[in-house]
Scaffold this motif. Structure first.
Motif, PDB file in Angstrom:
ATOM      1  N   VAL A 167       0.968  -1.072  -0.145  1.00 22.96           N
ATOM      2  CA  VAL A 167       0.096   0.188   0.021  1.00 22.96           C
ATOM      3  C   VAL A 167       0.953   1.265  -0.090  1.00 22.96           C
ATOM      4  CG1 VAL A 167      -1.923   1.457   0.998  1.00 22.96           C
ATOM      5  CG2 VAL A 167      -1.852  -1.260   1.236  1.00 22.96           C
ATOM      6  N   THR A 168       1.097   1.863  -1.199  1.00 23.09           N
ATOM      7  CA  THR A 168       1.958   3.194  -1.364  1.00 23.09           C
ATOM      8  C   THR A 168       1.217   4.027  -2.235  1.00 23.09           C
ATOM      9  OG1 THR A 168       2.744   2.454  -3.484  1.00 23.09           O
ATOM     10  CG2 THR A 168       3.692   1.664  -1.343  1.00 23.09           C
ATOM     11  N   PHE A 169       1.908   5.140  -2.404  1.00 22.37           N
ATOM     12  CA  PHE A 169       1.253   6.351  -3.103  1.00 22.37           C
ATOM     13  C   PHE A 169       1.564   6.276  -4.632  1.00 22.37           C
ATOM     14  CE2 PHE A 169       2.007   7.781   1.331  1.00 22.37           C
ATOM     15  CZ  PHE A 169       0.711   7.796   1.883  1.00 22.37           C
ATOM     16  N   VAL A 170       2.285   5.369  -4.881  1.00 16.73           N
ATOM     17  CA  VAL A 170       2.739   5.201  -6.343  1.00 16.73           C
ATOM     18  C   VAL A 170       1.787   5.736  -7.467  1.00 16.73           C
ATOM     19  CG1 VAL A 170       2.272   2.762  -6.962  1.00 16.73           C
ATOM     20  CG2 VAL A 170       4.223   3.883  -7.945  1.00 16.73           C
ATOM     21  N   LEU A 171       0.539   5.329  -7.204  1.00 15.13           N
ATOM     22  CA  LEU A 171      -0.433   6.001  -8.487  1.00 15.13           C
ATOM     23  C   LEU A 171      -0.602   7.154  -8.580  1.00 15.13           C
ATOM     24  CD1 LEU A 171      -3.171   3.062  -8.103  1.00 15.13           C
ATOM     25  CD2 LEU A 171      -1.332   3.223  -9.781  1.00 15.13           C
TER      26      LEU A 171
ATOM     27  N   ILE B 102     -12.110  10.146  -9.663  1.00 16.27           N
ATOM     28  CA  ILE B 102     -12.515   8.958  -8.925  1.00 16.27           C
ATOM     29  C   ILE B 102     -12.437   7.921  -9.961  1.00 16.27           C
ATOM     30  CG2 ILE B 102     -13.991   7.601  -7.442  1.00 16.27           C
ATOM     31  CD1 ILE B 102     -14.474  10.265  -6.007  1.00 16.27           C
ATOM     32  N   ALA B 103     -13.085   8.093 -11.192  1.00 14.76           N
ATOM     33  CA  ALA B 103     -13.459   7.025 -12.353  1.00 14.76           C
ATOM     34  C   ALA B 103     -11.857   6.763 -12.888  1.00 14.76           C
ATOM     35  CB  ALA B 103     -14.241   7.672 -13.368  1.00 14.76           C
ATOM     36  N   GLY B 104     -11.147   7.818 -13.093  1.00 15.41           N
ATOM     37  CA  GLY B 104      -9.829   7.758 -13.807  1.00 15.41           C
ATOM     38  C   GLY B 104      -8.921   6.734 -12.558  1.00 15.41           C
ATOM     39  N   THR B 105      -8.909   7.218 -11.579  1.00 16.59           N
ATOM     40  CA  THR B 105      -8.192   6.532 -10.296  1.00 16.59           C
ATOM     41  C   THR B 105      -8.755   5.060 -10.294  1.00 16.59           C
ATOM     42  OG1 THR B 105      -7.927   8.541  -9.300  1.00 16.59           O
ATOM     43  CG2 THR B 105      -7.581   6.201  -7.747  1.00 16.59           C
ATOM     44  N   PHE B 106     -10.099   4.888 -10.330  1.00 14.30           N
ATOM     45  CA  PHE B 106     -10.672   3.324 -10.250  1.00 14.30           C
ATOM     46  C   PHE B 106     -10.036   2.736 -11.456  1.00 14.30           C
ATOM     47  CE2 PHE B 106     -13.428   0.230 -11.562  1.00 14.30           C
ATOM     48  CZ  PHE B 106     -13.325  -0.712 -10.321  1.00 14.30           C
ATOM     49  N   VAL B 107      -9.842   3.374 -12.475  1.00 17.06           N
ATOM     50  CA  VAL B 107      -9.500   2.464 -13.744  1.00 17.06           C
ATOM     51  C   VAL B 107      -7.968   2.204 -13.572  1.00 17.06           C
ATOM     52  CG1 VAL B 107      -8.818   2.841 -16.071  1.00 17.06           C
ATOM     53  CG2 VAL B 107     -11.231   3.248 -15.470  1.00 17.06           C
ATOM     54  N   ALA B 108      -7.246   3.125 -13.087  1.00 16.92           N
ATOM     55  CA  ALA B 108      -5.860   2.843 -12.967  1.00 16.92           C
ATOM     56  C   ALA B 108      -5.705   1.580 -11.889  1.00 16.92           C
ATOM     57  CB  ALA B 108      -5.176   4.161 -12.325  1.00 16.92           C
ATOM     58  N   ALA B 109      -6.342   1.628 -10.705  1.00 16.88           N
ATOM     59  CA  ALA B 109      -6.232   0.814  -9.918  1.00 16.88           C
ATOM     60  C   ALA B 109      -6.738  -0.481 -10.121  1.00 16.88           C
ATOM     61  CB  ALA B 109      -6.847   1.098  -8.446  1.00 16.88           C
ATOM     62  N   PHE B 110      -7.760  -0.494 -10.992  1.00 16.17           N
ATOM     63  CA  PHE B 110      -8.527  -1.923 -11.251  1.00 16.17           C
ATOM     64  C   PHE B 110      -7.532  -2.644 -12.113  1.00 16.17           C
ATOM     65  CE2 PHE B 110     -11.314  -4.420 -13.864  1.00 16.17           C
ATOM     66  CZ  PHE B 110     -11.637  -5.424 -12.694  1.00 16.17           C
ATOM     67  N   LEU B 111      -6.932  -1.853 -13.343  1.00 15.06           N
ATOM     68  CA  LEU B 111      -6.333  -2.517 -14.277  1.00 15.06           C
ATOM     69  C   LEU B 111      -4.792  -2.995 -13.696  1.00 15.06           C
ATOM     70  CD1 LEU B 111      -6.783   0.042 -17.383  1.00 15.06           C
ATOM     71  CD2 LEU B 111      -7.661  -2.312 -16.917  1.00 15.06           C
TER      72      LEU B 111
ATOM     73  N   PRO C  90      -7.179  -0.582  -0.677  1.00 14.11           N
ATOM     74  CA  PRO C  90      -6.401   0.499   0.016  1.00 14.11           C
ATOM     75  C   PRO C  90      -5.734   1.621  -0.905  1.00 14.11           C
ATOM     76  CG  PRO C  90      -6.141  -1.325   1.492  1.00 14.11           C
ATOM     77  CD  PRO C  90      -6.553  -1.791   0.001  1.00 14.11           C
ATOM     78  N   VAL C  91      -5.058   0.769  -1.696  1.00  8.28           N
ATOM     79  CA  VAL C  91      -4.297   1.865  -2.845  1.00  8.28           C
ATOM     80  C   VAL C  91      -5.117   2.791  -3.485  1.00  8.28           C
ATOM     81  CG1 VAL C  91      -3.068   1.780  -4.905  1.00  8.28           C
ATOM     82  CG2 VAL C  91      -2.271   0.358  -2.818  1.00  8.28           C
ATOM     83  N   PHE C  92      -6.118   2.075  -4.196  1.00  3.32           N
ATOM     84  CA  PHE C  92      -7.191   2.921  -4.756  1.00  3.32           C
ATOM     85  C   PHE C  92      -7.850   3.926  -3.788  1.00  3.32           C
ATOM     86  CE2 PHE C  92     -12.115   3.262  -5.077  1.00  3.32           C
ATOM     87  CZ  PHE C  92     -11.938   3.907  -6.060  1.00  3.32           C
ATOM     88  N   LEU C  93      -8.241   3.534  -2.666  1.00  2.00           N
ATOM     89  CA  LEU C  93      -8.837   4.363  -1.771  1.00  2.00           C
ATOM     90  C   LEU C  93      -8.134   5.701  -1.353  1.00  2.00           C
ATOM     91  CD1 LEU C  93     -10.830   2.192   0.671  1.00  2.00           C
ATOM     92  CD2 LEU C  93     -11.965   3.359  -1.156  1.00  2.00           C
ATOM     93  N   VAL C  94      -6.725   5.623  -1.087  1.00  6.75           N
ATOM     94  CA  VAL C  94      -5.782   6.533  -0.834  1.00  6.75           C
ATOM     95  C   VAL C  94      -5.387   7.199  -2.093  1.00  6.75           C
ATOM     96  CG1 VAL C  94      -3.416   6.849  -0.181  1.00  6.75           C
ATOM     97  CG2 VAL C  94      -4.653   5.243   1.200  1.00  6.75           C
ATOM     98  N   ALA C  95      -5.461   6.719  -3.234  1.00 11.57           N
ATOM     99  CA  ALA C  95      -4.995   7.519  -4.556  1.00 11.57           C
ATOM    100  C   ALA C  95      -6.158   8.314  -4.697  1.00 11.57           C
ATOM    101  CB  ALA C  95      -4.693   6.704  -5.609  1.00 11.57           C
ATOM    102  N   ALA C  96      -7.292   7.649  -4.772  1.00 16.26           N
ATOM    103  CA  ALA C  96      -8.613   8.429  -5.136  1.00 16.26           C
ATOM    104  C   ALA C  96      -8.877   9.689  -4.019  1.00 16.26           C
ATOM    105  CB  ALA C  96      -9.717   7.616  -4.956  1.00 16.26           C
ATOM    106  N   PHE C  97      -8.470   9.512  -2.905  1.00 22.48           N
ATOM    107  CA  PHE C  97      -8.864  10.664  -2.080  1.00 22.48           C
ATOM    108  C   PHE C  97      -7.753  11.793  -2.122  1.00 22.48           C
ATOM    109  CE2 PHE C  97      -7.516  12.931   1.884  1.00 22.48           C
ATOM    110  CZ  PHE C  97      -8.739  13.530   2.273  1.00 22.48           C
ATOM    111  N   ILE C  98      -6.375  11.453  -2.438  1.00 22.31           N
ATOM    112  CA  ILE C  98      -5.444  12.431  -2.605  1.00 22.31           C
ATOM    113  C   ILE C  98      -5.571  13.088  -3.859  1.00 22.31           C
ATOM    114  CG2 ILE C  98      -2.792  12.537  -3.031  1.00 22.31           C
ATOM    115  CD1 ILE C  98      -2.340  10.509  -0.947  1.00 22.31           C
ATOM    116  N   CYS C  99      -6.028  12.260  -5.014  1.00 26.21           N
ATOM    117  CA  CYS C  99      -6.022  12.992  -6.385  1.00 26.21           C
ATOM    118  C   CYS C  99      -7.229  13.786  -6.272  1.00 26.21           C
ATOM    119  CB  CYS C  99      -6.169  11.815  -7.311  1.00 26.21           C
ATOM    120  SG  CYS C  99      -4.489  10.966  -7.760  1.00 26.21           S
ATOM    121  N   THR C 100      -8.399  13.216  -5.627  1.00 32.76           N
ATOM    122  CA  THR C 100      -9.549  14.207  -5.826  1.00 32.76           C
ATOM    123  C   THR C 100      -9.435  15.506  -5.169  1.00 32.76           C
ATOM    124  OG1 THR C 100     -10.931  12.282  -5.759  1.00 32.76           O
ATOM    125  CG2 THR C 100     -12.238  14.208  -5.118  1.00 32.76           C
TER     126      THR C 100
END
Length: 193
Positions: free
Chosen positions: A35-39, A123-132, A168-178
């Motif tokens: 679980v990091t902030f790489v995304l 959030i949609a872009g972050t979801f796509v990134a994390a899901f792929l 958790p990576v998705f949730l953290v990245a979505a929060f920070i990016c949003t």
């Protein structure tokens, strides 16, 4: 025109280096994954410069991890290690660049001053990134790490194991990016900064 290309290359290099460093901050799982902030930098460059810039940035992050010995290799033959590293490091981080497909929706929402739609695009872009990225790690888990499943179904094991850190990576990245993109949208507009 040449200065714009140089600027783009410099931005890609900076975001790749930032992604590499941010991938060291967090906590790792016992059998790989963390679980990091790489995304965040990959998504930022993808929203700022588009899908191709995001793909290149993700590829460079994977390359930096392999080149510096930060990669985790499966105890397999050389050919399988090359395939595993290709999926877990190059493909997994590259595909995060597809978040850039949501850049036009974000820009339209920004022009309309609709923060709700801006957040939705991020959030949609972050979801796509994390899901792929998750799909890449699941595929690698099924193909190369099935011995860790023991008596369990290797597919189900990989799906569950990789979700323990990718959610958790998705949730953290979505929060920070949003928060970052909605509060400072100029970061995503290279021609207006």
């Amino acid at each position: 025109m040449r200065n714009q290309r140089v600027l783009l290359l410099v931005e890609i290099a900076i975001f790749a280096a930032l992604g590499y460093v941010l991938d060291m901050i967090g906590f790792g799982m016992p059998q790989g994954g963390s679980v990091t902030f790489v995304l965040v930098p990959v998504i930022l460059i993808a929203f700022r410069r588009g899908v191709v810039a995001g793909l290149i940035t993700g590829f460079l992050i994977g390359l930096l991890q392999v080149a510096t010995g930060s990669a985790y290799f499966a105890p397999l033959s050389f050919i399988f290690v090359v395939l595993q590293v290709g999926i877990d490091y190059f493909i997994a981080f590259m595909v995060a660049g597809f978040a850039g497909f949501f850049r036009p929706a974000f820009i339209r929402a920004l022009e309309d001053k609709d923060t709700k739609k801006m957040a939705t695009a991020v959030i949609a872009g972050t979801f796509v990134a994390a899901f792929l990225r998750y799909l890449a790690h699941v595929t690698s888990g099924i193909l190369f790490f099935s011995e860790y499943a023991g008596d369990q179904n290797p597919i189900l094991y990989s799906v569950i194991y990789n979700s323990t850190y990718m959610i958790p990576v998705f949730l953290v990245a979505a929060f920070i990016c949003t928060v970052l993109f909605v509060r400072a949208p100029r970061l995503l507009l290279p021609n207006r900064v």
